[in-house]
Design an enzyme around this catalytic site. Structure first.
Site, PDB file in Angstrom:
ATOM      1  N   ASP A   9       2.445  -4.024   4.074  1.00 29.86           N
ATOM      2  CA  ASP A   9       1.009  -2.993   4.327  1.00 29.86           C
ATOM      3  C   ASP A   9       1.051  -3.231   3.261  1.00 29.86           C
ATOM      4  O   ASP A   9       1.782  -2.329   2.448  1.00 29.86           O
ATOM      5  CB  ASP A   9       0.713  -1.997   5.356  1.00 29.86           C
ATOM      6  N   ASP A  11      -2.206  -0.661   2.015  1.00 29.45           N
ATOM      7  CA  ASP A  11      -2.160   1.554   2.191  1.00 29.45           C
ATOM      8  C   ASP A  11      -0.880   2.114   2.874  1.00 29.45           C
ATOM      9  O   ASP A  11      -0.786   1.536   4.009  1.00 29.45           O
ATOM     10  CB  ASP A  11      -3.180   1.584   2.123  1.00 29.45           C
ATOM     11  N   ASP A 138       2.364   0.799   8.665  1.00 29.88           N
ATOM     12  CA  ASP A 138       2.376   2.813   8.858  1.00 29.88           C
ATOM     13  C   ASP A 138       1.226   3.033   9.852  1.00 29.88           C
ATOM     14  O   ASP A 138       1.057   4.127  10.320  1.00 29.88           O
ATOM     15  CB  ASP A 138       1.426   3.367   7.499  1.00 29.88           C
TER      16      ASP A 138
END
Ligand SMILES: [Mg+2]
Length: 182
Positions: A9, A11, A138
């Site tokens: 991922d 960000d 996240d």
């Protein structure tokens, strides 16, 4: 080591999204981001409603996504995984106000990882459609319309600590590297 297809991922894993917001908020509004404790995945859910409009303005402003600083060790981690022999892809979901976000996500990858990495970008609003062995992300829970083929390894952040996940990783943890490089 078995070669794996690792989806990273962008960000909150490679790019320090929150720090980017803090910087541009300060620059734009001449005051610190009104954010106390991080408990929720979305910044707005940890901010008083009166600031939501201003936050949306930050997200959709020209230059924001390109200005996000890298996470500590994030760039080195991506390169290390590739060098170790894994197939590494950046799997990222653009925001709804995509006008600057999409191109600047490419700018960011080019700037911090280099031009060669542009071909490794996968833009997906629904990450369950993307094949992979591991998705390092996240976001506490990743859902979509398909049953994912990848295993979600959660990237440790203050706002996802309530989420149970047998694989909690962080670039600064030796354990993470033991798991990813064996
Ligand atoms: Mg993320």
């Amino acid at each position: 080591m078995t070669k794996k297809l690792i989806l990273l991922d962008q960000d909150g894993v490679l790019a320090d999204f929150e720090q980017g917001v803090r910087q541009l908020w300060q620059q734009t509004y001449q005051q610190p981001l009104p954010l106390a404790e991080r408990k929720h995945f979305y910044l707005r859910d940890d901010m008083p409603a009166q600031f939501h409009q201003q936050l949306a303005q930050i997200y959709s402003s020209k230059g924001f996504f390109a200005s996000i600083p890298p996470m500590a060790d994030g760039i080195a981690a991506a390169k290390r995984l590739l060098q170790a022999g894994h197939d590494v892809r950046i799997c990222t979901s653009p925001i709804q106000t995509y006008q600057y976000c999409v191109s600047e996500k490419f700018d960011w990858v080019c700037q911090h990882l280099g031009e060669d990495w542009l071909q490794r970008i996968i833009l997906a609003k629904d990450k369950t459609w993307v094949r992979g062995d591991i998705l390092i992300d996240d976001k506490p829970q990743i859902s979509g319309s398909l049953i994912p083929q990848w295993q979600h390894w959660i990237y440790d952040q203050p706002y996802n600590r309530m989420q149970n996940n047998p694989h909690r990783v962080s670039w600064s943890r030796l354990e993470t590297w033991a798991q990813l490089l064996t």
